[in-house]
Enzyme design. Structure first.
Site, PDB file in Angstrom:
ATOM      1  N   SER A 123       0.803  -1.221   0.000  1.00 48.97           N
ATOM      2  CA  SER A 123       0.000   0.000   0.000  1.00 48.97           C
ATOM      3  C   SER A 123       0.838   1.274   0.000  1.00 48.97           C
ATOM      4  O   SER A 123       0.364   2.317  -0.443  1.00 48.97           O
ATOM      5  CB  SER A 123      -0.947   0.013   1.201  1.00 48.97           C
ATOM      6  OG  SER A 123      -0.218  -0.094   2.417  1.00 48.97           O
TER       7      SER A 123
ATOM      8  N   HIS B 134      -0.094   6.641   5.643  1.00 48.93           N
ATOM      9  CA  HIS B 134       0.232   6.275   4.271  1.00 48.93           C
ATOM     10  C   HIS B 134       0.441   7.561   3.463  1.00 48.93           C
ATOM     11  O   HIS B 134      -0.009   8.633   3.859  1.00 48.93           O
ATOM     12  CB  HIS B 134      -0.889   5.449   3.633  1.00 48.93           C
ATOM     13  CG  HIS B 134      -0.890   4.017   4.042  1.00 48.93           C
ATOM     14  ND1 HIS B 134      -1.251   3.611   5.310  1.00 48.93           N
ATOM     15  CD2 HIS B 134      -0.566   2.885   3.361  1.00 48.93           C
ATOM     16  CE1 HIS B 134      -1.163   2.298   5.394  1.00 48.93           C
ATOM     17  NE2 HIS B 134      -0.744   1.839   4.226  1.00 48.93           N
TER      18      HIS B 134
END
Length: 282
Positions: free
Chosen positions: A36, A261
């Site tokens: 990810s 992220h």
């Protein structure tokens, strides 16, 4: 580095535009592998048909491919581990093929951004969140008999990273291969309560990720491939910084991205870094 999607994240995804993958025809044949941190979960626009991978058409692979020209096969997938280079990955929305299947003898460029899920680095960062004072730092939980469990897990991953690199080179013998490291997820001493991680834990997170990136760099060098450092250039762009400055979102994101992220700004800057590294080697 992707543990789970909350109901809020799922609702955000439904609001995003969905676009098909675009491929340009030119000399460069680029394959992007990874988890990810490379895929870009929840960054618009999320790509059909493998929605379970939460892969953005504005991740650094797509932007790097636009910079370099040529074709792109982006098979990055949120939640991927090294074993998903070789076996299908089950996502919340279906199964996706082994990532190494995207490689061929015509592949000319490969980036691989993998390993964090093998040792659970995202979970580790979330475990260190502490919303209340007083509280106990988490870093002591990973020390036992003079050993650090995260360093031990990182060292245990070395042979798997080596094998992935060897198999990439076997399947794409003409390709330039780059292992990509992970970014900065905490500044020195942290910024509690803005990001609710205690000072000692923020420094421990930094040291742990630095050691993980060192491992990746060492394994890349041992196998004779490139390493692209994202940790150093992302200093000053960590989750503690304001929106418009940070490249990594905090526990409660303010732009479409998953907590801890990269956001769209981060992906644009990562693409600049990756593009420069690739061009410098030509």
């Amino acid at each position: 580095m992707f543990r789970r999607l909350t109901l809020l994240a799922t609702s955000c995804l439904l609001a995003l535009s969905l676009t098909p993958v675009a491929h340009a025809a030119a000399a460069e044949s680029y394959v992007a592998l990874g988890d990810s941190a490379a895929a870009g979960p929840l960054i618009p626009n999320q790509i059909l048909p493998e929605l379970g991978c939460f892969r953005s058409d504005r991740n650094y692979a797509h932007l790097t491919s636009q910079n370099l020209g040529g074709s792109l096969k982006d098979v990055t997938c949120s939640g991927a581990k090294t074993r998903h280079m070789y076996e299908s990955q089950e996502t919340d929305l279906g199964s996706v093929p082994p990532q190494l299947n995207a490689l061929s003898s015509s592949t000319s460029l490969v980036t691989v951004h993998i390993g964090a899920n093998d040792v659970g680095l995202t979970g580790f960062i979330e475990d260190c969140l502490n919303l209340l004072l007083p509280g106990d730092p988490c870093n002591d939980d990973y020390q036992q008999n003079g050993r650090d469990s995260w360093r031990d897990a990182t060292d245990a991953l070395r042979p798997k990273i080596d094998q992935v690199i060897r198999d990439i080179r076997a399947r794409a013998p003409q390709a330039r291969v780059y292992v990509v490291g992970y970014a900065t997820y905490a500044p020195v001493n942290g910024c509690w309560p803005r990001v609710p991680v205690f000072k000692a834990d923020a420094n421990y997170i930094r040291a742990t990720i630095a050691y993980f990136n060192l491992m990746l760099a060492q394994q890349a060098a041992a196998q004779g491939v490139g390493f692209i450092d994202l940790q150093t250039p992302s200093e000053g762009h960590d989750p503690c910084k304001s929106s418009g400055v940070r490249w990594i979102e905090p526990y409660i994101p303010t732009t479409p991205a998953t907590p801890f992220h990269p956001n769209a700004l981060g992906m644009r800057n990562f693409a600049t870094i990756v593009t420069a590294a690739v061009r410098a080697a030509v």
